[in-house]
Structures are given as C-alpha cells and as structure tokens.
Design a protein around this motif. Structure first.
Motif, PDB file in Angstrom:
ATOM      1  N   VAL A   7      16.242   0.336  -5.851  1.00 28.87           N
ATOM      2  CA  VAL A   7      16.033   0.638  -4.433  1.00 28.87           C
ATOM      3  C   VAL A   7      17.270   0.229  -3.643  1.00 28.87           C
ATOM      4  O   VAL A   7      17.783   0.976  -2.809  1.00 28.87           O
ATOM      5  CB  VAL A   7      14.791  -0.100  -3.900  1.00 28.87           C
ATOM      6  CG1 VAL A   7      14.628   0.165  -2.410  1.00 28.87           C
ATOM      7  CG2 VAL A   7      13.542   0.331  -4.649  1.00 28.87           C
ATOM      8  N   LEU A   8      17.787  -0.958  -3.933  1.00 31.03           N
ATOM      9  CA  LEU A   8      18.923  -1.458  -3.167  1.00 31.03           C
ATOM     10  C   LEU A   8      20.175  -0.620  -3.396  1.00 31.03           C
ATOM     11  O   LEU A   8      20.937  -0.380  -2.459  1.00 31.03           O
ATOM     12  CB  LEU A   8      19.195  -2.910  -3.525  1.00 31.03           C
ATOM     13  CG  LEU A   8      18.210  -3.901  -2.903  1.00 31.03           C
ATOM     14  CD1 LEU A   8      18.435  -5.304  -3.426  1.00 31.03           C
ATOM     15  CD2 LEU A   8      18.329  -3.887  -1.379  1.00 31.03           C
TER      16      LEU A   8
ATOM     17  N   LYS B 290      15.799  -7.794 -11.841  1.00 32.90           N
ATOM     18  CA  LYS B 290      14.669  -7.002 -11.361  1.00 32.90           C
ATOM     19  C   LYS B 290      15.145  -5.561 -11.132  1.00 32.90           C
ATOM     20  O   LYS B 290      15.731  -5.223 -10.105  1.00 32.90           O
ATOM     21  CB  LYS B 290      14.146  -7.591 -10.060  1.00 32.90           C
ATOM     22  CG  LYS B 290      13.518  -8.955 -10.256  1.00 32.90           C
ATOM     23  CD  LYS B 290      12.739  -9.372  -9.025  1.00 32.90           C
ATOM     24  CE  LYS B 290      11.978 -10.644  -9.265  1.00 32.90           C
ATOM     25  NZ  LYS B 290      12.866 -11.815  -9.478  1.00 32.90           N
TER      26      LYS B 290
ATOM     27  N   ARG C 271       9.283   2.956  -8.268  1.00 31.35           N
ATOM     28  CA  ARG C 271       7.835   2.782  -8.337  1.00 31.35           C
ATOM     29  C   ARG C 271       7.187   3.806  -9.270  1.00 31.35           C
ATOM     30  O   ARG C 271       6.322   3.480 -10.052  1.00 31.35           O
ATOM     31  CB  ARG C 271       7.262   2.924  -6.921  1.00 31.35           C
ATOM     32  CG  ARG C 271       5.793   2.677  -6.784  1.00 31.35           C
ATOM     33  CD  ARG C 271       5.477   1.190  -6.856  1.00 31.35           C
ATOM     34  NE  ARG C 271       4.040   0.945  -6.730  1.00 31.35           N
ATOM     35  CZ  ARG C 271       3.167   1.198  -7.696  1.00 31.35           C
ATOM     36  NH1 ARG C 271       3.589   1.703  -8.823  1.00 31.35           N
ATOM     37  NH2 ARG C 271       1.896   0.962  -7.531  1.00 31.35           N
TER      38      ARG C 271
ATOM     39  N   ARG D 294      13.825  -3.402  -7.940  1.00 26.53           N
ATOM     40  CA  ARG D 294      14.409  -3.852  -6.687  1.00 26.53           C
ATOM     41  C   ARG D 294      15.875  -3.403  -6.606  1.00 26.53           C
ATOM     42  O   ARG D 294      16.345  -2.908  -5.579  1.00 26.53           O
ATOM     43  CB  ARG D 294      14.314  -5.369  -6.634  1.00 26.53           C
ATOM     44  CG  ARG D 294      14.642  -5.968  -5.313  1.00 26.53           C
ATOM     45  CD  ARG D 294      14.402  -7.474  -5.343  1.00 26.53           C
ATOM     46  NE  ARG D 294      15.448  -8.146  -4.611  1.00 26.53           N
ATOM     47  CZ  ARG D 294      16.444  -8.815  -5.157  1.00 26.53           C
ATOM     48  NH1 ARG D 294      16.505  -8.934  -6.479  1.00 26.53           N
ATOM     49  NH2 ARG D 294      17.355  -9.388  -4.434  1.00 26.53           N
TER      50      ARG D 294
ATOM     51  N   PHE E  93      12.919   4.059  -3.789  1.00 28.40           N
ATOM     52  CA  PHE E  93      11.580   3.536  -3.991  1.00 28.40           C
ATOM     53  C   PHE E  93      10.785   4.435  -4.932  1.00 28.40           C
ATOM     54  O   PHE E  93      10.099   3.962  -5.835  1.00 28.40           O
ATOM     55  CB  PHE E  93      10.865   3.426  -2.634  1.00 28.40           C
ATOM     56  CG  PHE E  93       9.425   3.049  -2.743  1.00 28.40           C
ATOM     57  CD1 PHE E  93       9.062   1.733  -2.996  1.00 28.40           C
ATOM     58  CD2 PHE E  93       8.426   3.998  -2.623  1.00 28.40           C
ATOM     59  CE1 PHE E  93       7.732   1.382  -3.125  1.00 28.40           C
ATOM     60  CE2 PHE E  93       7.097   3.660  -2.741  1.00 28.40           C
ATOM     61  CZ  PHE E  93       6.742   2.338  -2.998  1.00 28.40           C
TER      62      PHE E  93
END
Lengths: 367, 519
Positions: free
Chosen positions: A246-247, A240, A143, A243, A139
């Motif tokens: 993070v995954l 994306k 971010r 996303r 994250f």
C-alpha cells in the motif's frame, strides 16, 4: 566467480551502455523513415534533423523549454521508478497526476493564503490527491490480491471523467465562454526564473534526491526494496508485505500527484477539460530508460522533453513533410530496447558480464 | 586412479561411450575432456557434487546439449545427437529427477504419450489405440514383475510408482540404455530398495544403466562401477569392492573429509518449542499437518524424518509464522506464540533456515552484506533512527564471512552469484549470529557440496552444545541419523513415532517413513 574488485566507473559504464545504444539505435531507425518522406533529399533531411536539434537545444531558450517539458516527466518517471524498485507496476500515474493537479488547482484558486505558504499547501494537496489515488489499487492488491495494473488503469478512467465533471461543473470558471477552472491566485504561482523555466525544477531535483535517499539510506526503503525484489524473502524476514505494498503505491501516486501540482502551479495556472494525460504513460519508458535510478530518470526525462520540443521545430523546418509524430517511433523503439535489453545485446553482440545477474526489475508479471 | 584400472573384459563394444567430451559455458569449463564408458548390462554410477559436471555430461549424452569437442559412441558406432529424439532412436532414454508425467492422465495415456498410435485412416484425428499398447505395456510390466494399474490416474499414485511408470515409459520407447538422474531423491528407503531390485532385473535383461547421484551409501550398494567427477573433470573410476564412503568422498571433494561429526552427550534443558495438536492446512485447504505434538528442549536436536511432502513444509511454515495454523497451539520458550508473525518470532529468539533458500532465505539481487542483516536490518547497530548504517552492516558481513568461510569473501558481491553451498553458509551464519534460542533448520544441506555440509553440520552441533534447541527437518536420512538426539518420523501429516537416537535404526525409520507402525 565474480571479479570482485571492479572499478566503479566500469560498473557505471555498463549501466549506461544499454540505454545509450538504445537511444542511438532508435534515432538511427528514423533516418530511413525521414529520408523516405523527403524523397531521399539528403539536404532536406539534414535540415530536418537540424530542426530537431535546434528545437531541443540550440534555439534561444530552447533548452529552458526542454527542461520545462521534462519537469512533469521527471515526477511521473520517478513515480514509476519507485514503483518498479518496490515491485509494483504503477500504470496509473496519469490518473494520479490528474488528481494531484485537480487538488492543487482547487487550493490555488479557492483558498487564499499568503505567498510561499500558498504554493506549499497546494503542492501538499496535490501529493495527497495523487497518493490517495495510488493507495486505492495498493489496498486492493494487498487485501484482495487484485493486480495493480488492472486497477490503476481503471482508476485512470475514473480520474479522467471525475476531472472532466469537476471542471465542467463545480470547479468551472464563472465566465460562460471558457470551460476551465479559474486561474490560480497570484500567491500560489511557482515563479519562473529563466524564460519559462520555473522553480518546479528544483522541486523535481529534490524529489529525485528524496527517492534515492529513501530507497538506499533508510530501513523503510530497505523494506520496500526487499518486497520488490523478493516478496517471499521479505515475508521470511518479518516485513509486513501488505502494508508495504500500500505504501509503495501511495508514495508512487504522491510523486505523480506532486508532478500534476507543479505543472498547474508552474506552467498552466488553470485547468482545462481534457488536461494532459500522456505524462503518465511516457513515464514508463522514462523510468525504464533511466534504469529506475533517480539520476537516470532525470536524464531520461530531459531526453523525452527534448524530443517533444525538438519535434515541433523539426516539423516546421521540413515544411510539414515530416510529421512530428516521428518521435513516437523513437520513443517506442527506446521502450522496446530498454524493456528487452537482450535485443540490444544481441544487435551489438554485447556479452552479459558473468558477475551480473539477469535481473528483471521491471515488473514481475501477473503473479 | 583411473589409469590403473583395467576395463571390464571387452567381449563387445561398450553400450555407450563418451570420448574426450569438452563443453564450455561462457568461459566456464563444465566438462573438460571427460571420457566415460558404459558396458552392456552394467549399472554405472556417476558420482559428483553439484556443479561437478554430471548433468552436463548426461545432457550431452541425451542430446540436450552439444559438446564443443569429443565424440559419442553407441554400440561401437560414432553418433551425432541433435536432440533427445536422436538419443531415443539410439535407445538412450533419460528419466529426469522431476518426472515428466501428466498427473491427470492415466498410466497408459502417459506411457503412450508422444508415441501414441491411432486407429483408422483419420491421421491426427484418429481414435486412440488403447488395447494393443495396453497389452504390450502389460507384457513389459509382467516381465519385470511390476504391478501397475494402467487405468489409474498418475497424480493419485505414490511417487515410487510414478517413477516405475517413467521407467516403463522409457522401455516402451525401446530404451536399451537408461540414464537416471538422482532417482532416489524422492523415495523412501524401502522404495529405493525396490527401485534397485528393479534396476538389477533390467540389467539382467541386457539393459545398461547410468545412475547419477551424490549419495555415497546407495552408490556402493547398487553400482557395478563408480565414476567420480569433480570440477568438470573425470577423477576416476572404481569398483565398489575397492571403494569406501570415505574414499569416494575424498575423490568427490579432492581432500580428506570427516563424514562423522563428533557429538558429545548433552543434557537436554527446558522445552524451547512445544506444539499441541497442531493442525496446518496446505494451499488447497487440506490438512497437511494433522494433530502434531512435538517438544524440542534446549540443547537437543530433534530430527524430523520423512519423505518429502508429508507435511514437513507446512509444519515448518507454521512454526516460523509464515502460515497460520488451523488448530492447536505453538509454545516457544514457554509462551503461547500461536499465530505470531515472523517478526515477533524472530524477536523472541527464533532462527530459521528455510527450505527453499533461493526463494525465502536470500534476496539474490542484494549484496552478501545486505543479506547478512536481512532479519535484523532495523536493529542497532545496523540502523539508527530509521537510517541504515552501511559501515556496521559491512563489519557484520565481514565477520560472518570469516566465521563461516563464505566465498568469495567480499561483502559486496551479489548473493545470487554465490554457489548453493555458500548461500546456505550465509543463511546459517546470519541465523546463528543473533543469539537465538531455537533453530528450525529445513533441508539445511540440500543441494550443497560436501565441504559446506561438513561445516553446516558442525555448526548445528555447536549451536546445540551451547544450549540451542534445534528442530532439524530433512529428507536425507543420513543427515537425520548423524545429527539428531531424537527422531520423529512424519507420515501423511502425523508424527508416527518419536525415537531416541539409540533405538533408531535405518530399517525401523524406513518402515515408519513408509507409514508402517510396528505393533
């Protein structure tokens, strides 16, 4: 232009040649070192190497124990390989392994459940623990763009001290003499099937298959790989990136966490303070030596497990003259060679096939 | 062709001569017994496609690479060049396509950099001598009637002036032979003309110039002689008086080339793309696109002309969802799509040929097949319930390979191993394959061989004829003129004027590209 009708086994051979030469060269480098410590007594040197082989493979149950040592490395190696393939350098497998072990041990001793269900829940808890520990740097990267190498290292320390505090305080065994968690309930144990070898091996094989399947057969894996290979192209193609970042770190963390859970449920059954942390770091050479391919990672983990176990017997047979830490030299040299394959190609005068691009799948640095 | 040509009257030795140069790179012959001679005072253009071996030859002449066989002669003497230092000592200086200037240094500092003189006996720590070099440089500039402010920061100068700084830098180092690599790539037509005048003046003062290019028009305009290379071999040397664009193109490609694309008249349909007062920031939060209104209708090609770096990149990124606009509105197919994601736009019917194909357009480590479905991998028939269907992907790739003549015709080869032209054909094929209504094509033929240019141009026209709206962003004026129905000229983030193709002359566009609006 590229020779387009390459036979598949030639391709596989090319993939194998660098790691195999790396291993061979690394072993060769230990010869003068061991020779020196034994005053060039070649008989003793031979005995010492015999010890390494016996301890790793030939003594009774040696190979089973080698596999037992390899299982946690299989999980953390897969975690790293998944990260490398999807463009993240997850140095935090240690912390994730630890968090997974902590979650699993808690479920194991504190929550009574029926057999079969109990280890399953504990494993899931371990994967979630490791996954969340991986999701945090994921994250932060997605971010705020902070590099995952820094954050995963930081989270390793957090995991160490969190585990230390937990084991000394809320999770401490009621008995005052021992500082560790209570033993897990009998229902939670992953059973053994041959000497110390436990069914965690099957879970590791399934995880390896799952990673391969996810990356090569699913559209989600295609997205993850694309982000890893070329984030710009992935963005262009409408994926994306945030996303997916993070995954990929979450999945990587979950694999490491699963490894921690398996180690607790299959081997240790209770968690002491300073629970083993080097599985996360050894995973880096394991993943690289395995060329980030699931099968390769499994084999590399077995090799590292063999070195680990063999070195004990080696030290013993040499009468203590040869320290078992000699295998760290082997590991270090292997890491050096697989991280910079150009060195191996230079030593052995190998030519890079024209069709093959010099891909740098390891990590993309600090971008 | 070359054999029949007699050299210029040999009054003296050639200024620079390459004799039977051969250079191999791991099995590929980049230069195959190439001979090349530069007479004193001539401008000799070296023409060829990407990968023809021009750069290799020039790198050898500049000492950057060593030939496997062959000799280099300067002024009648064989020389050995172990590095650019040796070349410079012989008076050979190369001006690279990408300037080697320090943007935060002044013109003077850049020119003396590396050969600077210091005052006093402090050696390395001495005070930088400015006055004397300044006088020398000023004298050089005056000789060539160049106006350059020696105290201006290079980064703040227009590209055309930066190039002049590069040339003065070369002269200050005592260059007698200049090698210019694609010098007009970043210039407006006006700046290019100025550059050519300057080169002419230089040759009058006895300098000899090698100019590398792939542009046929400018080659005919400036050259005293033209040498053409193809696939590592010197095809021949011609005088411009004897040559024509089609002859040169044929020499470059090795077969007849149709340079002009047939373009039937089309009735433009409803707008497929409209922007209103669009403002887009660049990475430094400066407005790179500053209030742009554009309309592209179905069945027309709107060309965006302009020198690189006038906001075209940011415009295309905003239109394709890669960069969010700061202000304004983007309508695609009549719907407001401001700030939509690339995925939404792709699904709406946008096709995008990105400017930087190696970075955005393809994944180099993926097979040709995987790249063929880079934007549609998740849609049927290429995927079902989240699982990839390699068979369907391979079939799609095979079909695109056939339609667009992509080589090698093997879906499994890595995209990164394709030539630039074939990579671009692959991207084009992919983008045109999914029935999009709007194509945004950015520099679609940059660094692409003539054969591929021909095919890509025909495909863009064909797409337009089938009712696709096309926004063509290109810094190649010839390309814009050949394809567009209307031409908008971008200058410093604004569209200065939009002209119908009939009223768009090269001169008028040139003025607009330099920011001059006719009153």
């Amino acid at each position: 232009m590229a020779d387009v009708k390459q036979k598949p086994f030639i391709t596989i051979g090319r993939q194998l040649i660098t790691p195999l030469l790396a291993i061979a060269t690394a072993m060769l480098i230990t010869v003068p070192i061991i020779g020196f410590t034994l005053n060039w007594d070649w008989a003793k040197v031979a005995v010492t190497y015999g010890g390494l082989l016996d301890g790793a493979l030939f003594k009774q149950y040696a190979f089973a124990n080698t596999l037992v040592s390899a299982i946690p490395l299989m999980f953390t190696g897969l975690a790293l390989a998944l990260g490398f393939r999807t463009g993240v350098f997850n140095i935090g497998a240690s912390g994730q392994f630890l968090m997974g072990a902590t979650c699993a041990v808690f479920v194991g001793y504190a929550i009574p459940l029926p057999p079969l269900i109990h280890p399953l829940v504990a494993l899931i808890a371990g994967a979630i623990g490791g996954g969340l520990w991986g999701a945090i740097p994921g994250f932060l990267k997605a971010r705020f763009g902070s590099h995952e190498v820094i954050n995963t290292i930081m989270l390793n320390y957090l995991a160490f001290f969190l585990q230390d505090w937990l084991v000394k305080n809320p999770m401490k065994d009621p008995s005052p003499t021992i500082v560790r968690t209570p033993e897990i309930l009998a229902t939670a144990i992953i059973p053994r099937f041959y000497d110390r070898l436990h069914w965690g091996l099957a879970i590791a094989l399934m995880a390896a298959y799952g990673v391969g399947w996810l990356l090569s057969k699913t559209t989600f894996g295609f997205e993850l790989r694309t982000v890893g290979s070329s984030p710009e192209a992935a963005r262009y193609a409408g994926m994306k990136i945030g996303r997916l970042t993070v995954l990929s770190l979450t999945l990587s963390g979950a694999l490491a966490g699963l490894g921690g859970a398996v180690q607790i449920l299959g081997v240790d059954r209770a968690m002491p303070v300073l629970y083993s942390s080097d599985y996360g770091f050894d995973a880096i050479p394991v993943a690289l030596l395995g060329q980030n391919q699931p099968i390769g990672v499994l084999l590399a983990a077995v090799l590292f497990g063999a070195l680990r176990n063999g070195s004990d017997v080696m030290q013993l047979r040499s009468g203590g003259a040869v320290s078992k830490e000699v295998i760290f030299i082997v590991q270090a040299v292997i890491l050096l060679f697989v991280a910079a394959p150009a060195i191996v190609r230079w030593i052995y005068r190998l030519k890079l096939p024209k069709s093959q691009l010099e891909t740098a799948p390891l990590t993309r640095g600090w971008g | 062709m070359s054999a029949s040509l007699s050299p210029l009257p040999a009054l003296s030795h050639p200024a620079l001569e390459a004799v039977e140069i051969t250079k191999r790179f791991s099995g590929v012959v980049a230069n195959d017994a190439v001979s090349f001679s530069l007479e004193p005072g001539e401008i000799h253009v070296l023409l060829g496609e990407n990968g023809a071996g021009k750069s290799t030859l020039m790198n050898i002449l500049y000492g950057l690479q060593k030939p496997d066989q062959g000799e280099i002669w300067v002024g009648g003497k064989a020389v050995r060049l172990d590095g650019p230092k040796d070349a410079i000592q012989q008076g050979v200086v190369m001006v690279h396509q990408h300037f080697m200037l320090v943007p935060v240094f002044t013109v003077l500092e850049n020119i003396v950099l590396g050969v600077e003189q210091t005052r006093g006996q402090w050696g390395q720590l001495g005070v930088l001598e400015r006055a004397k070099p300044a006088r020398q440089i000023q004298a050089l500039a005056d000789q060539l009637s160049l106006q350059v402010d020696l105290n201006a920061k290079v980064g703040e100068l227009p590209v055309g002036v930066q190039q002049k700084v590069e040339i003065i830098k070369a002269l200050y180092r005592g260059a007698r032979i200049l090698i210019l690599d694609e010098p007009t790539a970043v210039l407006t037509p006006t700046e290019a003309t100025e550059l050519f005048e300057l080169l002419r003046r230089l040759t009058q003062q006895g300098l000899s110039i090698v100019l590398i290019t792939h542009k046929l028009k400018e080659c005919l305009a400036i050259a005293d002689r033209i040498s053409v290379m193809r696939q590592g071999k010197m095809v021949g040397t011609v005088y411009p008086q004897q040559a024509s664009e089609s002859l040169l193109a044929e020499m470059m490609v090795g077969r007849k080339v149709i340079l002009q694309v047939e373009k039937p008249l089309m009735q433009a349909g409803a707008p497929v793309l409209q922007t209103r007062r669009l403002v887009v920031w660049d990475d430094r939060h400066q407005p790179a696109v500053n209030g742009v209104d554009l309309t592209v209708c179905a069945g027309e090609i709107l060309g965006i002309a302009g020198v690189q770096g006038n906001g075209q990149t940011e415009l295309s990124e905003a239109l394709t969802g890669l960069r969010s606009p700061a202000q304004g509105q983007i309508d695609i197919l009549g719907q407001d799509q401001t700030g939509a994601s690339p995925r939404q736009l792709i699904e709406q019917g946008l096709a995008h040929v990105p400017e930087d194909r190696g970075k955005n357009g393809i994944v180099k480590t993926y097979s040709l097949a995987d790249n063929a479905v880079l934007c549609t991998y998740y849609q049927p028939p290429f995927a079902k319930k989240g699982l990839i269907r390699p068979g369907a992907i391979a079939r799609q790739a095979t079909q695109l390979i056939q339609e667009f003549d992509i080589r090698p015709a093997n879906p499994r080869v890595l995209a990164g191993s394709l030539s630039g032209g074939n990579q671009q054909k692959l991207i084009m094929a992919r983008e045109l394959s999914r029935g999009a209504k709007l194509l945004i094509a950015c520099q679609p033929t940059r660094g692409v061989d003539i054969g591929a240019i021909e095919l890509i141009h025909r495909r863009i026209i064909a797409a337009r004829n089938q009712g696709m709206g096309v926004l063509l962003i290109s810094s190649e004026l010839d390309e814009i003129l050949a394809l567009s129905d209307r031409i908008a000229v971008m200058y410093q983030g604004k569209v200065l004027e939009t002209l119908a193709i009939a009223e768009a002359t090269r001169e008028r566009l040139g003025c607009l590209m330099a920011g001059m609006v006719q009153s």
